[in-house]
Motif scaffolding. Structure first.
Motif, PDB file in Angstrom:
ATOM      1  N   ALA A   1       0.811  -1.227   0.000  1.00  0.00           N
ATOM      2  CA  ALA A   1       0.000   0.000   0.000  1.00  0.00           C
ATOM      3  C   ALA A   1       0.837   1.266   0.000  1.00  0.00           C
ATOM      4  CB  ALA A   1      -0.932  -0.011   1.210  1.00  0.00           C
ATOM      5  N   THR A   2       2.113   1.163   0.348  1.00  0.00           N
ATOM      6  CA  THR A   2       2.963   2.358   0.332  1.00  0.00           C
ATOM      7  C   THR A   2       3.224   2.846  -1.087  1.00  0.00           C
ATOM      8  OG1 THR A   2       4.986   1.012   0.371  1.00  0.00           O
ATOM      9  CG2 THR A   2       4.081   1.704   2.499  1.00  0.00           C
ATOM     10  N   LEU A   3       2.842   2.049  -2.080  1.00  0.00           N
ATOM     11  CA  LEU A   3       2.907   2.540  -3.463  1.00  0.00           C
ATOM     12  C   LEU A   3       1.808   3.570  -3.727  1.00  0.00           C
ATOM     13  CD1 LEU A   3       3.586  -0.800  -5.412  1.00  0.00           C
ATOM     14  CD2 LEU A   3       5.210   1.036  -4.922  1.00  0.00           C
ATOM     15  N   ASP A   4       0.793   3.587  -2.870  1.00  0.00           N
ATOM     16  CA  ASP A   4      -0.287   4.565  -2.960  1.00  0.00           C
ATOM     17  C   ASP A   4       0.216   5.877  -2.347  1.00  0.00           C
ATOM     18  OD1 ASP A   4      -2.542   6.141  -2.592  1.00  0.00           O
ATOM     19  OD2 ASP A   4      -3.792   4.523  -1.802  1.00  0.00           O
ATOM     20  N   PRO A   5       0.307   6.956  -3.119  1.00  0.00           N
ATOM     21  CA  PRO A   5       0.845   8.215  -2.592  1.00  0.00           C
ATOM     22  C   PRO A   5       0.096   8.735  -1.368  1.00  0.00           C
ATOM     23  CG  PRO A   5       0.665   8.304  -4.979  1.00  0.00           C
ATOM     24  CD  PRO A   5      -0.023   7.048  -4.548  1.00  0.00           C
ATOM     25  N   VAL A   6      -1.224   8.542  -1.336  1.00  0.00           N
ATOM     26  CA  VAL A   6      -2.006   9.012  -0.194  1.00  0.00           C
ATOM     27  C   VAL A   6      -1.626   8.253   1.073  1.00  0.00           C
ATOM     28  CG1 VAL A   6      -4.339   9.231   0.748  1.00  0.00           C
ATOM     29  CG2 VAL A   6      -3.923   9.752  -1.655  1.00  0.00           C
ATOM     30  N   VAL A   7      -1.371   6.973   0.940  1.00  0.00           N
ATOM     31  CA  VAL A   7      -0.965   6.160   2.088  1.00  0.00           C
ATOM     32  C   VAL A   7       0.442   6.533   2.518  1.00  0.00           C
ATOM     33  CG1 VAL A   7      -0.473   3.820   2.888  1.00  0.00           C
ATOM     34  CG2 VAL A   7      -2.488   4.259   1.461  1.00  0.00           C
ATOM     35  N   ALA A   8       1.308   6.759   1.553  1.00  0.00           N
ATOM     36  CA  ALA A   8       2.715   6.999   1.855  1.00  0.00           C
ATOM     37  C   ALA A   8       2.998   8.411   2.361  1.00  0.00           C
ATOM     38  CB  ALA A   8       3.564   6.741   0.603  1.00  0.00           C
ATOM     39  N   GLU A   9       2.020   9.311   2.221  1.00  0.00           N
ATOM     40  CA  GLU A   9       2.311  10.716   2.513  1.00  0.00           C
ATOM     41  C   GLU A   9       2.456  11.016   3.998  1.00  0.00           C
ATOM     42  OE1 GLU A   9      -2.286  12.466   2.463  1.00  0.00           O
ATOM     43  OE2 GLU A   9      -0.902  12.966   0.850  1.00  0.00           O
ATOM     44  N   ASN A  10       1.844  10.193   4.857  1.00  0.00           N
ATOM     45  CA  ASN A  10       2.034  10.416   6.298  1.00  0.00           C
ATOM     46  C   ASN A  10       1.906   9.098   7.060  1.00  0.00           C
ATOM     47  OD1 ASN A  10      -0.785  10.065   7.386  1.00  0.00           O
ATOM     48  ND2 ASN A  10      -1.184  11.743   5.957  1.00  0.00           N
ATOM     49  N   THR A  11       2.437   9.105   8.273  1.00  0.00           N
ATOM     50  CA  THR A  11       2.481   7.870   9.060  1.00  0.00           C
ATOM     51  C   THR A  11       1.105   7.422   9.530  1.00  0.00           C
ATOM     52  OG1 THR A  11       2.959   9.182  11.045  1.00  0.00           O
ATOM     53  CG2 THR A  11       4.842   8.293   9.838  1.00  0.00           C
ATOM     54  N   VAL A  12       0.180   8.355   9.725  1.00  0.00           N
ATOM     55  CA  VAL A  12      -1.166   7.977  10.167  1.00  0.00           C
ATOM     56  C   VAL A  12      -1.822   7.086   9.125  1.00  0.00           C
ATOM     57  CG1 VAL A  12      -3.492   8.795  10.724  1.00  0.00           C
ATOM     58  CG2 VAL A  12      -1.496  10.020  11.620  1.00  0.00           C
ATOM     59  N   ASN A  13      -1.759   7.519   7.871  1.00  0.00           N
ATOM     60  CA  ASN A  13      -2.361   6.716   6.798  1.00  0.00           C
ATOM     61  C   ASN A  13      -1.677   5.369   6.646  1.00  0.00           C
ATOM     62  OD1 ASN A  13      -4.171   8.760   6.261  1.00  0.00           O
ATOM     63  ND2 ASN A  13      -3.095   9.534   4.462  1.00  0.00           N
ATOM     64  N   SER A  14      -0.349   5.357   6.679  1.00  0.00           N
ATOM     65  CA  SER A  14       0.374   4.099   6.469  1.00  0.00           C
ATOM     66  C   SER A  14       0.153   3.127   7.619  1.00  0.00           C
ATOM     67  CB  SER A  14       1.877   4.375   6.285  1.00  0.00           C
ATOM     68  OG  SER A  14       2.417   5.020   7.430  1.00  0.00           O
ATOM     69  N   HIS A  15       0.123   3.648   8.862  1.00  0.00           N
ATOM     70  CA  HIS A  15      -0.096   2.771  10.007  1.00  0.00           C
ATOM     71  C   HIS A  15      -1.522   2.227  10.028  1.00  0.00           C
ATOM     72  CE1 HIS A  15       3.465   4.658  12.460  1.00  0.00           C
ATOM     73  NE2 HIS A  15       3.847   3.885  11.452  1.00  0.00           N
ATOM     74  N   SER A  16      -2.496   3.086   9.724  1.00  0.00           N
ATOM     75  CA  SER A  16      -3.892   2.634   9.743  1.00  0.00           C
ATOM     76  C   SER A  16      -4.140   1.596   8.659  1.00  0.00           C
ATOM     77  CB  SER A  16      -4.839   3.826   9.575  1.00  0.00           C
ATOM     78  OG  SER A  16      -4.680   4.434   8.298  1.00  0.00           O
TER      79      SER A  16
END
Length: 326
Positions: free
Chosen positions: A17-32
């Motif tokens: 999912a870190t290939l998704d820019p929205v997910v990768a843009e901050n730790t909250v999105n990536s952790h969730s």
């Protein structure tokens, strides 16, 4: 697939999912998303808790409703709602997208096992089981673990797991070709085969075989193109009799018959009871057929004991039934 494989799949999807820019843009999105992917990769198997009731309920329902089309649509919403409680600032849309991917992949990979799923419900209750990947596949599990280790040591998770899943797709194609090769060899051995079940094992080149012809059942193994038949049973229809009719009312027998596509039957008469046994032919192990359904009735045809499940010795079966043979 097994629980451990679904866990590492969830971690891998979170990394992908870190290939998704929205997910990768901050730790909250990536952790969730990572948390949601792990939960989403597990939640269709919530029906495993049905084992706490009994094997009959478990057989009838495992990989049924929880793996159906409505469930695949519902679970991501539930996962998204739950995870967003702990990550209120997360991007809800992308959290849902990756939750959906995790749930969908769980159900999708399960249809390639011999057990299969009822993934087409509510349109069809048919079990979808391609039987090319073992429930636990050491290669698939190891590739996931290797990818996670690379991530821990600093490799970019998105591209790492993208490469890994590309390799796994090629592996699935290879397994499909291997199964077709076994089927072709089997038809040369049993040309009058009407129904063929080819199931994978833990060993890469070895497959379990259960074959139905007009007159017989055959049970064997395949190693590459080599076919070995271990047992041959006369194919006899289940008789219409008061004993069978009474036994068929038992929940364990009906659950077994709803699940098993190829089986043989036995009827025994003892001093104090009758015994009806159904034996699944798909799971021969060391000369034994461990998956059975059995019901015992008194001479008035009242059910006095029954069981369905995995049994590897008559002694354990008798303990399950709580009946001592004559």
């Amino acid at each position: 697939m097994d629980t451990a494989t679904h866990v590492v799949m969830g971690i891998a999807i979170g990394g992908l999912a870190t290939l998704d820019p929205v997910v990768a843009e901050n730790t909250v999105n990536s952790h969730s998303v990572l948390v949601a992917a792990i939960i989403g990769s597990q939640i269709p198997d919530i029906d495993t808790f049905l084992k706490l009731r009994n094997n009959a309920v478990y057989l009838r329902n495992h990989r049924g409703v929880t793996h159906s089309i409505p469930a695949v649509l519902f679970w991501p919403i539930a996962v998204t709602a739950f995870v967003s409680l702990f990550f209120p600032e997360t991007n809800i849309l992308h959290l849902w997208i990756w939750s959906f991917i995790a749930v969908f992949l769980h159900v999708f990979v399960d249809i390639f096992n011999a057990y299969g799923t009822q993934a087409l419900r509510p349109f069809s209750n048919k079990w979808v089981a391609f039987g090319i990947i073992n429930t636990f596949d050491p290669i698939i599990f190891s590739l996931h673990v290797l990818g996670i280790i690379f991530w821990i040591f600093g490799a970019p998770p998105g591209y790492t797991f993208l490469i890994m899943y590309t390799v796994i797709i090629l592996y699935y194609l290879l397994r499909f070709i291997m199964q077709r090769t076994v089927r072709s060899a089997l038809l040369k051995t049993i040309p009058d085969a009407e129904e063929i079940i080819i199931a994978p094992t833990m060993r890469f080149n070895q497959w379990r075989l259960a074959v139905t012809s007009k007159d017989n059942f055959y049970v064997g193994r395949a190693y590459k193109r080599s076919i070995t038949i271990f047992d041959k049973f006369k194919r006899l229809p289940v008789p219409q009799s008061p004993i069978i009719e009474a036994a068929s009312k038992d929940k364990n027998i009906s659950a077994f018959l709803s699940f098993s596509p190829v089986y043989r039957w036995e009827i025994g008469e003892f001093d104090n009871y009758y015994e009806v046994r159904y034996i699944d032919l798909r799971y021969r192990s060391n000369g034994h057929y461990p998956f059975v359904a059995i019901v015992q009735l008194n001479h008035d045809l009242d059910i006095i004991a029954s069981y369905t499940g995995w049994i590897y010795s008559e002694e354990k079966l008798r303990k399950k039934l709580n009946i001592v043979t004559e």
